[in-house]
Design a protein around this motif. Structure first.
Motif, short mmCIF file in Angstrom:
data_model
loop_
_atom_site.label_atom_id
_atom_site.label_comp_id
_atom_site.label_asym_id
_atom_site.label_seq_id
_atom_site.Cartn_x
_atom_site.Cartn_y
_atom_site.Cartn_z
N ASP A 136 0.85 -1.20 0.00
CA ASP A 136 0.00 0.00 0.00
C ASP A 136 0.89 1.25 0.00
O ASP A 136 0.85 2.06 0.94
CB ASP A 136 -0.90 -0.02 1.24
N PRO A 137 1.71 1.42 -1.05
CA PRO A 137 2.69 2.51 -1.05
C PRO A 137 2.06 3.91 -1.04
O PRO A 137 2.71 4.87 -0.63
CB PRO A 137 3.48 2.27 -2.35
N ASP A 138 0.83 4.01 -1.48
CA ASP A 138 0.17 5.33 -1.51
C ASP A 138 -0.64 5.59 -0.25
O ASP A 138 -1.40 6.57 -0.19
CB ASP A 138 -0.74 5.43 -2.74
N ASN A 139 -0.52 4.69 0.74
CA ASN A 139 -1.20 4.86 2.04
C ASN A 139 -2.70 5.03 1.89
O ASN A 139 -3.33 5.89 2.52
CB ASN A 139 -0.62 6.06 2.79
N THR A 140 -3.31 4.18 1.06
CA THR A 140 -4.76 4.25 0.89
C THR A 140 -5.50 3.71 2.11
O THR A 140 -6.65 4.09 2.37
CB THR A 140 -5.19 3.44 -0.35
N GLY A 141 -4.88 2.78 2.82
CA GLY A 141 -5.51 2.19 3.99
C GLY A 141 -6.61 1.19 3.68
O GLY A 141 -7.33 0.76 4.58
N ILE A 142 -6.74 0.81 2.41
CA ILE A 142 -7.78 -0.14 2.02
C ILE A 142 -7.12 -1.43 1.52
O ILE A 142 -5.97 -1.41 1.07
CB ILE A 142 -8.70 0.44 0.92
N PRO A 143 -7.84 -2.56 1.59
CA PRO A 143 -7.22 -3.85 1.24
C PRO A 143 -7.06 -4.11 -0.25
O PRO A 143 -6.41 -5.09 -0.63
CB PRO A 143 -8.18 -4.87 1.87
N ASN A 144 -7.62 -3.27 -1.11
CA ASN A 144 -7.47 -3.49 -2.56
C ASN A 144 -6.02 -3.34 -2.98
O ASN A 144 -5.27 -2.53 -2.41
CB ASN A 144 -8.33 -2.50 -3.35
N PHE A 145 -5.64 -4.12 -4.00
CA PHE A 145 -4.26 -4.02 -4.50
C PHE A 145 -4.25 -3.59 -5.95
O PHE A 145 -5.14 -3.94 -6.74
CB PHE A 145 -3.52 -5.35 -4.36
N TYR A 146 -3.19 -2.84 -6.30
CA TYR A 146 -3.03 -2.31 -7.65
C TYR A 146 -1.53 -2.09 -7.86
O TYR A 146 -0.80 -1.82 -6.90
CB TYR A 146 -3.80 -0.99 -7.75
N PHE A 147 -1.05 -2.26 -9.08
CA PHE A 147 0.34 -1.90 -9.36
C PHE A 147 0.42 -0.39 -9.42
O PHE A 147 0.28 0.24 -10.49
CB PHE A 147 0.82 -2.53 -10.68
N TYR A 148 0.59 0.20 -8.24
CA TYR A 148 0.54 1.67 -8.12
C TYR A 148 1.65 2.33 -8.94
O TYR A 148 2.74 1.77 -9.13
CB TYR A 148 0.68 2.06 -6.65
N ASP A 149 1.34 3.55 -9.40
CA ASP A 149 2.32 4.32 -10.18
C ASP A 149 3.63 4.48 -9.42
O ASP A 149 4.72 4.52 -10.02
CB ASP A 149 1.77 5.69 -10.55
N SER A 150 3.51 4.61 -8.12
CA SER A 150 4.70 4.86 -7.30
C SER A 150 5.65 3.67 -7.25
O SER A 150 6.79 3.81 -6.78
CB SER A 150 4.28 5.24 -5.87
N TYR A 151 5.22 2.51 -7.75
CA TYR A 151 6.10 1.34 -7.75
C TYR A 151 7.19 1.43 -8.83
O TYR A 151 8.23 0.80 -8.72
CB TYR A 151 5.29 0.06 -7.98
N HIS A 152 6.92 2.20 -9.91
CA HIS A 152 7.88 2.24 -11.02
C HIS A 152 7.74 3.58 -11.76
O HIS A 152 6.62 4.02 -12.03
CB HIS A 152 7.61 1.08 -11.99
N PRO A 153 8.86 4.19 -12.11
CA PRO A 153 8.79 5.53 -12.74
C PRO A 153 8.10 5.54 -14.11
O PRO A 153 7.65 6.60 -14.56
CB PRO A 153 10.27 5.93 -12.87
N GLU A 154 8.01 4.40 -14.80
CA GLU A 154 7.39 4.39 -16.13
C GLU A 154 5.88 4.21 -16.09
O GLU A 154 5.19 4.52 -17.07
CB GLU A 154 7.97 3.24 -16.97
N LEU A 155 5.35 3.69 -14.98
CA LEU A 155 3.95 3.30 -14.97
C LEU A 155 3.00 4.46 -15.21
O LEU A 155 2.05 4.34 -16.00
CB LEU A 155 3.61 2.61 -13.64
N ALA A 156 3.23 5.57 -14.55
CA ALA A 156 2.32 6.71 -14.69
C ALA A 156 2.28 7.20 -16.14
O ALA A 156 1.20 7.43 -16.72
CB ALA A 156 2.74 7.84 -13.77
#
Length: 475
Positions: A136-156
């Motif tokens: 939960d790198p974006d501190n959403t506080g919810i149990p859903n998972f996603y390959f968040y943009d913050s995981y890799h500089p190219e994703l966004a």
């Protein structure tokens, strides 16, 4: 020996297990894998944990937190496959990463509720906040998972480009020459996004391997929590009693059979609990047909199994001696193996039990041994079984119709028919209402002879009864 292996031993024990209110499949698996407990310290510790939860279940102020724990347990899925993958340093996919994050969330919520109830240390569910934070790198506080943009500089950037081209594509006319180009570009971008997502999955899986043992421990503790709450719920619902663990004698006061008692209640019939005490050696039980001797064996054996698998027991009071196994040799429960006769399957089971009794301490329940062979050989077999089991450390409860066995062992007799038990006229339909199932000490080597009396009450053929009575008087 595990609980799953004893389910077919006696239908009464299966009935107990079928009535367990488990919230999740890991809890059921944990129950089925429960080992037979033989260490008194381990047993007493489990009884104390159950007692703690029973007290909380009875406190209305705890309802909200208990409901919260049960809610988390209901959402707990079987993660063993994903945990095994982590232990083998394999890469998890997006769904598995979601399951791990969701599980960490459920554990954290369970710990909060357990702490509020004062049983955090009792449940001992480890802290998975670091696992949750990793997923939960974006501190959403919810149990859903996603390959968040913050995981890799190219994703966004990749996602923005895919979105922009899809918008252009949606606005193109069907015959626009740019459609093919846009579709190709979108495909290339999606392929690159998948490659990057795979890299993220590899990285996250590597980071999670550090927490593999903690995750496994948490998974096991959540499963145990489900099992523990189910045992406490059953104890409260059925008003089971806390057994005392002893080394000298096994005893039940007010012992009852859950399966039979509940059936009688549905039919509005009387049910009579019984008292019994057993020590090492043989206890012979005699009594009339229909006197509940078989039910006695099943009830005592089921209660002992419950106690040694960490349950409270169906009695007013109980003391338990831990044994290596509980063995049922009951005719109507025998599996006729490979077409063997009922006697063959029975004698094989009894033979194996006698052999094991030389090096194991067991609670042995044998119902009318050698009932299906001729009386002369049958009596000899009963004498042999009784003599051998009476000389070992096992506790054996044996019912018999044979007299003059000549074995120096403890004897009990079912009190049997008591016409004063009811004011109703005695008929075949209500004969059980006139049975007193109390067990009385007996020094008599002769067994009660009430078969003809029962046949008379059941209104059998009079000529048959008269002829049998004559033959009996002449013998």
């Amino acid at each position: 020996m595990i609980l799953k292996e004893k389910l077919t031993s006696e239908a009464g024990f299966q009935y107990v297990i079928d009535n367990m209110e488990l919230m999740c499949s890991p809890g059921r698996r944990r129950m089925l894998q429960q080992s037979l407990m033989t260490d008194p310290i381990e047993m007493e510790a489990e009884y104390r944990r159950i007692a703690t939860v029973i007290k909380l279940l009875a406190d209305e102020n705890c309802n909200r937190h208990i409901a919260a724990i049960r809610h988390q347990l209901m959402q707990t899925h079987d993660l063993q496959g994903s945990l095994n993958s982590l232990h083998h340093r394999q890469t998890l996919d997006e769904i598995e990463l979601f399951e791990i994050k969701n599980f960490a969330f459920l554990c954290m919520e369970t710990v909060k509720a357990a702490t509020a109830l004062g049983i955090g240390s009792l449940l001992a569910i480890p802290d998975l906040s670091s696992v949750f934070d990793l997923l939960d790198p974006d501190n959403t506080g919810i149990p859903n998972f996603y390959f968040y943009d913050s995981y890799h500089p190219e994703l966004a950037a990749l996602r923005q480009q895919i979105k922009a081209r899809r918008t252009l594509l949606d606005n193109k006319a069907p015959d626009d020459a740019d459609i093919g180009r846009l579709q190709s570009e979108i495909g290339d971008l999606i392929e690159r996004q998948n490659v990057v997502s795979r890299e993220v999955a590899v990285q996250l899986s590597e980071q999670l391997t550090v927490h593999a043992d903690t995750l496994q421990q948490a998974f096991d503790r959540m499963a145990y929590t489900d099992f523990l709450f189910a045992k406490a719920t059953l104890a409260a619902k059925w008003r089971l009693c806390l057994p005392e663990v002893r080394v000298d004698s096994l005893s039940f006061q007010g012992l009852w059979n859950p399966r039979l008692k509940h059936r009688n209640e549905e039919l509005k019939r009387r049910y009579q609990p019984i008292d019994i005490e057993l020590r090492s050696g043989v206890c012979l039980v005699t009594g009339a047909n229909m006197a509940g001797k078989t039910v006695l064996l099943k009830s005592a054996g089921t209660a002992q199994l419950m106690a040694q698998f960490g349950f409270y027991v169906p009695a007013e009071r109980a003391s338990i001696i831990p044994v290596d196994d509980v063995v049922f040799c009951i005719g109507d429960e025998q599996n006729e193996m490979n077409g063997l006769s009922s006697f063959a399957s029975e004698i094989i089971k009894i033979s194996d039990t006698v052999r094991r009794s030389r090096h194991e301490r067991m609670l042995i329940m044998i119902d009318e041994p050698a009932r299906t062979t001729n009386p002369v050989e049958g009596k000899a077999i009963v004498q042999a079984v009784t003599t051998l089991l009476n000389g070992c450390d096992s506790l054996s409860l044996i019912t018999t119709h044979y007299s003059q066995l000549g074995t120096a062992c403890r004897r009990l007799r079912v009190k049997g028919f008591v016409e004063a038990m009811s004011d109703k006229p005695l008929t075949p339909d209500n004969i059980n209402e006139f049975m007193d199932y109390s067990l009385l000490p007996s020094d008599d080597d002769d067994v009660p002879q009430e078969a003809l009396r029962i046949a008379t009450i059941l209104q059998c053929d009079q000529e048959l009864l008269d002829t049998a009575t004559k033959q009996l008087s002449e013998s």
